[in-house]
Design a protein around this motif. Sequence first.
Motif, PDB file in Angstrom:
ATOM      1  N   ARG A 106     -10.864  14.381  -4.603  1.00 33.48           N
ATOM      2  CA  ARG A 106     -10.887  13.145  -3.815  1.00 33.48           C
ATOM      3  C   ARG A 106     -10.814  11.913  -4.703  1.00 33.48           C
ATOM      4  O   ARG A 106     -10.072  10.963  -4.422  1.00 33.48           O
ATOM      5  CB  ARG A 106     -12.153  13.123  -2.954  1.00 33.48           C
ATOM      6  N   GLU A 109      -7.296  11.580  -6.169  1.00 33.40           N
ATOM      7  CA  GLU A 109      -6.339  10.992  -5.222  1.00 33.40           C
ATOM      8  C   GLU A 109      -6.414   9.471  -5.254  1.00 33.40           C
ATOM      9  O   GLU A 109      -5.386   8.784  -5.206  1.00 33.40           O
ATOM     10  CB  GLU A 109      -6.611  11.508  -3.799  1.00 33.40           C
ATOM     11  N   LYS A 112      -4.655   8.108  -8.242  1.00 30.02           N
ATOM     12  CA  LYS A 112      -3.198   7.996  -8.036  1.00 30.02           C
ATOM     13  C   LYS A 112      -2.857   6.674  -7.359  1.00 30.02           C
ATOM     14  O   LYS A 112      -1.873   6.016  -7.704  1.00 30.02           O
ATOM     15  CB  LYS A 112      -2.690   9.169  -7.196  1.00 30.02           C
ATOM     16  N   ASN A 113      -3.693   6.260  -6.405  1.00 34.26           N
ATOM     17  CA  ASN A 113      -3.475   4.981  -5.740  1.00 34.26           C
ATOM     18  C   ASN A 113      -3.669   3.814  -6.701  1.00 34.26           C
ATOM     19  O   ASN A 113      -2.931   2.823  -6.662  1.00 34.26           O
ATOM     20  CB  ASN A 113      -4.443   4.813  -4.562  1.00 34.26           C
TER      21      ASN A 113
END
Length: 233
Positions: A106, A109, A112-113
């Motif tokens: 989580r 992720e 990555k943003n």
Amino acid sequence: SDSAGEKYESHLELWSDDQKRAGWYKKAGEYWSSQAATVDGVLGGFPETSEPDLRESRRFLDLLFRSPHPPDRGTVLDCGAGIGRVSKGLLLDRFDVVDLVEPNARLLEEAKNQVGLRGDRFIASSLENFEPELGRYDVIWAQWVLLYLTDADLVAFLQRCKKGLRSENGVIFVKENVVIDGPWTVDRDDNSISRSDAMYKEIFRKAGLVLLEERRQAAWPNDLVPVKMYALR
């Protein structure tokens, strides 16, 4: 001692058998699964420490870039990268390519943003099981993550990191909570160990690493465990 008041003859008692070792890592994993994927979440409710942290890390890294045998600015690995706070705030400005390794999917992720297309590899792995690619990295950055590893796993991880360096000028940067005065402590909320300076230096020695530079984090709250930076190869 630990935050629950329990005393130990040696910190090695924390991981003295396979069951204790497995429990040690399980608790840390559960803690990070419950934390928000924000700067506040990854800094344990102390978001105000982010800027002084990044500023002093920048100064320490630039000190090494000015040394007689500086690392190249090609590829860097961010270990225990969380949401990419250090990659975004420091490493992307200093290196051409950034890889991130983080055990919590989580948080990765969100990294990555935060990092976007400038991040090359986003690797979901715990550090005790992670094998850096041989000869890929000019710098390996490990911050506020080695305190979750047992001594034996930490020595082995650093040995693998050394093999992951691309050249003899490669550098491993370690930035961790370090007890300056007094004995080691364990936070039972997340099963993290704040080692002493001497404990870290013994681990570096066992891993076959040479200490190039060390600095204590400046502008740090007095009610938090001190933080030190080490540059190794």
